[in-house]
Scaffold this active site. Structure first.
Site, PDB file in Angstrom:
ATOM      1  N   ASP A 191       0.840  -1.188   0.000  1.00 47.94           N
ATOM      2  CA  ASP A 191       0.000   0.000   0.000  1.00 47.94           C
ATOM      3  C   ASP A 191       0.884   1.250   0.000  1.00 47.94           C
ATOM      4  O   ASP A 191       1.869   1.313   0.737  1.00 47.94           O
ATOM      5  CB  ASP A 191      -0.892  -0.037   1.241  1.00 47.94           C
ATOM      6  CG  ASP A 191      -1.819   1.147   1.337  1.00 47.94           C
ATOM      7  OD1 ASP A 191      -2.673   1.297   0.451  1.00 47.94           O
ATOM      8  OD2 ASP A 191      -1.686   1.922   2.306  1.00 47.94           O
ATOM      9  N   GLU A 233       1.618  -0.401  -5.086  1.00 46.85           N
ATOM     10  CA  GLU A 233       0.762   0.733  -5.407  1.00 46.85           C
ATOM     11  C   GLU A 233       1.729   1.897  -5.593  1.00 46.85           C
ATOM     12  O   GLU A 233       2.273   2.406  -4.607  1.00 46.85           O
ATOM     13  CB  GLU A 233      -0.222   1.006  -4.277  1.00 46.85           C
ATOM     14  CG  GLU A 233      -1.185   2.128  -4.594  1.00 46.85           C
ATOM     15  CD  GLU A 233      -2.145   2.418  -3.455  1.00 46.85           C
ATOM     16  OE1 GLU A 233      -3.331   2.668  -3.726  1.00 46.85           O
ATOM     17  OE2 GLU A 233      -1.713   2.384  -2.274  1.00 46.85           O
TER      18      GLU A 233
END
Length: 651
Positions: free
Chosen positions: A323, A359
């Site tokens: 993330d 990401e």
């Protein structure tokens, strides 16, 4: 990298505790009773130099509950938050006796928090047999939150719903196999805490992107601890399905200056969080959550690698999604694809063959780094996402950008000399509209989040097919289903790895909420009874097509030597004028590929018609059959708002 052996190390003689804190003047281990309620002993650790503190306690065994207390200056303006009244969770804790729960006392200096903070549990960590990752090139990743995915499943026993064990239920696995899932990607399953503004609103964090410590599973999702994860992974592997963990190494739930002291902050705040170089009391907020982890610090780098190794060694997971992954490559000088932390991950002998997905952005300076992560990192491709959305919304001059997304975004992923695409293509993810909401709402509707609809993205490249939100009008409902089928077909047509979010294959809605992180309720819980069978069948057919033709298992960039041809409505190669036509509504891809069913080389045509009318579209000479239904090319023309797959063995 030399591994640190921090945490609680169990041996035949007892337990050895080891922690790292460059700035603490002292650290104590607090031993609790079996219920984790009464503090039985407070034992000082011995400083070993270089910030290492250790303590060997004979006679302790597996299941011991413990916490830490750290001493030193309390001077927040200098970045020092030491407070012996605060019980701290060991950053290397591998199991907790309860979830994290926010309380204002966690933020107040001098107030004891021993009754509030979870206790770490000493574990034995039996390793699993090492195996290669279960995944294939061009595979389908299925993104899911364990709790919302299983809470309403009618076949899963009530006591297993919302837990990792539910993922191993035969009915759940049958669904995954039906729609061709190659790997599940689990939203965070490590223990997290609610953001402090949620309890007054009567809301809780349902996504889990607010961890405190990195290794310990959340007791609500994994009441059986690591054994539950290991057994679930093994059962999914038995059915050919890999497991990818979504991990958060960019911030922790201790939040900003006014947040809770739970672990990192109380143990070694200056080392573990990033601060303004000229203002050690000011936290850098490249994450939007109040703090940013210093991934370039040796202690944090070691902790990240040790965490990844822990999940591979003791649960056999196949890979990881990171993330806000740009944080992994950050230093005060900015992002570097050659950062020591990224290299430490890719060069570790245990992690070298794992699936790694970034990401590739954060909100800090220079935070958008799509295409700049090192091999073998795959990357979420938001440009392809937006281009596919805009094409089907009807935006002008989108034919070329659609083609680029379909071909694997070579302009992005070849910039460092790569010959294969590293894209992860998706149209919807946990963050944002669901696929059905994308074609049902022109605007976000986040009123349930209690922030007056200010939160969440404002531009979603969405459309509502004429009416905003739920409607009984059959024409609108059928139009939305048609658009979802076209979007699914587009996703499955792309070169690269593809990702589908749980429920999108069956028309799941979140009532227009595009930031449903705080909706641990029916807004996000998948209602299995209402999944659309037509959409489910369509997704299953698309997965079968993708596996049937070898072109989708090949990640090489197209060379233009006959491996791919772009055709106009006359069945002729696209000209510059065709590409530049703003209102063009048709595009055909012609692929040379192996048909694995027949073991013959064939031509595969994928015909896009985004217009609202039936279109007559020519294909090259030959006998063309639709792959879905195995019927001849439609004489009446190609259906409006459709993607049609056809195959010919004559070329």
């Amino acid at each position: 990298m030399q591994h640190s052996f921090l945490g609680a190390i169990l041996s035949a003689d007892g337990v050895t505790f080891a922690v790292q804190s460059t700035h603490a003047t002292g650290v104590e281990v607090c031993i609790f009773d079996a219920e984790g309620r009464q503090e039985l002993q407070r034992l000082p650790m011995t400083p070993q130099g270089y910030g290492r503190f250790t303590l060997a306690v004979p006679g302790l065994g597996e299941g011991t509950r413990y916490g830490l207390r750290a001493s030193g200056p309390h001077d927040p303006d200098r970045g020092l938050w030491f407070d012996p009244a605060k019980l701290l969770v060991d950053p290397y804790a591998k199991e907790l006796d309860r979830p994290y729960t926010y309380d204002p006392r966690l933020s107040e200096f001098g107030l004891d928090t021993g009754d509030l903070v979870p206790k770490a549990i000493v574990t034995a960590d039996p390793p699993v047999t090492s195996k290669p990752p279960v995944f294939c090139k061009g595979g389908l990743i299925y993104e899911l939150g364990v709790r919302p995915f299983t809470m309403l499943h009618p076949d899963v026993p009530q006591h297993e719903r919302g837990t990792l064990k539910a993922l191993a239920h035969p009915s759940v696995i049958a669904h995954l196999k039906r729609i061709g899932v190659d790997a599940v990607e689990l939203l965070p399953i490590t223990a997290w805490i609610d953001e402090r503004h949620l309890p007054p609103l009567g809301l809780t964090n349902g996504w889990g992107y607010n961890p405190v410590t990195f290794m310990a599973l959340d007791p609500r999702l994994a009441p059986g601890g690591m054994a539950e994860l290991s057994e679930t992974v093994a059962e999914l592997h038995r059915h050919g399905i890999g497991v990818i963990l979504d991990l958060v190494f960019n911030h922790t739930g201790e939040s900003d200056r006014y947040g809770a002291t739970l672990s990192f902050r109380g143990l070694d705040n200056p080392s573990l969080y990033r601060h303004q170089p000229d203002n050690p009391g000011a936290l850098i907020n490249d994450t939007g959550t109040g703090n940013t982890i210093t991934c370039d610090h040796p202690t944090v780098r070691r902790m990240i690698v040790d965490t990844l190794r822990h999940f591979v060694l003791n649960a056999g997971v196949d890979g990881f999604r990171f993330d806000l992954g740009t944080i992994l490559g950050r230093s005060h000088e900015g992002f570097s694809r050659h950062s020591d932390t990224l290299l430490a991950i890719t060069q570790d002998e245990l992690l070298a063959d794992r699936i790694l997905i970034a990401e590739p952005w954060d909100i800090g300076p220079g935070g958008y780094q799509l295409g700049n992560f090192p091999t073998p990192f795959l990357e979420w491709n938001d440009r392809a996402r937006d281009d596919m959305r805009c094409y089907w919304r009807g935006d002008p001059s989108k034919t070329g950008t659609l083609a680029n997304a379909l071909a694997g975004s070579s302009d992005i992923f070849s910039s460092h000399g790569e010959t294969e695409t590293r894209t992860v293509n998706f149209i919807a993810a946990h963050d944002g509209f669901t696929l059905m909401d994308l074609v049902s709402y022109a605007h976000k509707h986040n009123e349930a989040n209690g922030e007056d609809n200010r939160d969440g993205h404002n531009e979603n490249h969405s459309w509502n097919n004429g009416i905003e939100g739920a409607t009984p009008l059959s024409a609108v409902v059928s139009g939305r289903k048609r658009d979802v089928k076209a979007l699914l077909s587009t996703l499955f047509s792309t070169r690269g790895t593809i990702m589908l979010t749980a429920g999108d294959e069956g028309g799941r809605s979140q009532q227009g909420n595009n930031n449903a992180y705080a909706q641990d309720n029916e807004i996000t819980w998948l209602d299995w009874r209402t999944l659309d069978e037509e959409l489910l069948a369509h997704t299953a057919e698309l997965a079968a097509i993708r596996r049937r033709f070898s072109a989708f298992a090949d990640l090489d960039f197209f060379h233009g030597d006959g491996d791919i041809t772009w055709l106009n409505e006359l069945g002729e190669p696209m000209t510059i004028a065709d590409w530049e036509q703003p209102e063009r509504t048709q595009l055909t891809i012609l692929l040379q590929t192996l048909d694995r069913d027949t073991q013959t080389d064939v031509q595969l045509a994928i015909v896009f018609n985004r217009s609202s009318e039936v279109r007559q579209i020519c294909l090259p000479e030959g006998a063309w059959n639709e792959v879905l239904g195995d019927r001849p090319q439609p004489e009446e023309g190609f259906a409006p708002r459709s993607v049609t797959w056809l195959v010919s063995q004559e070329h």
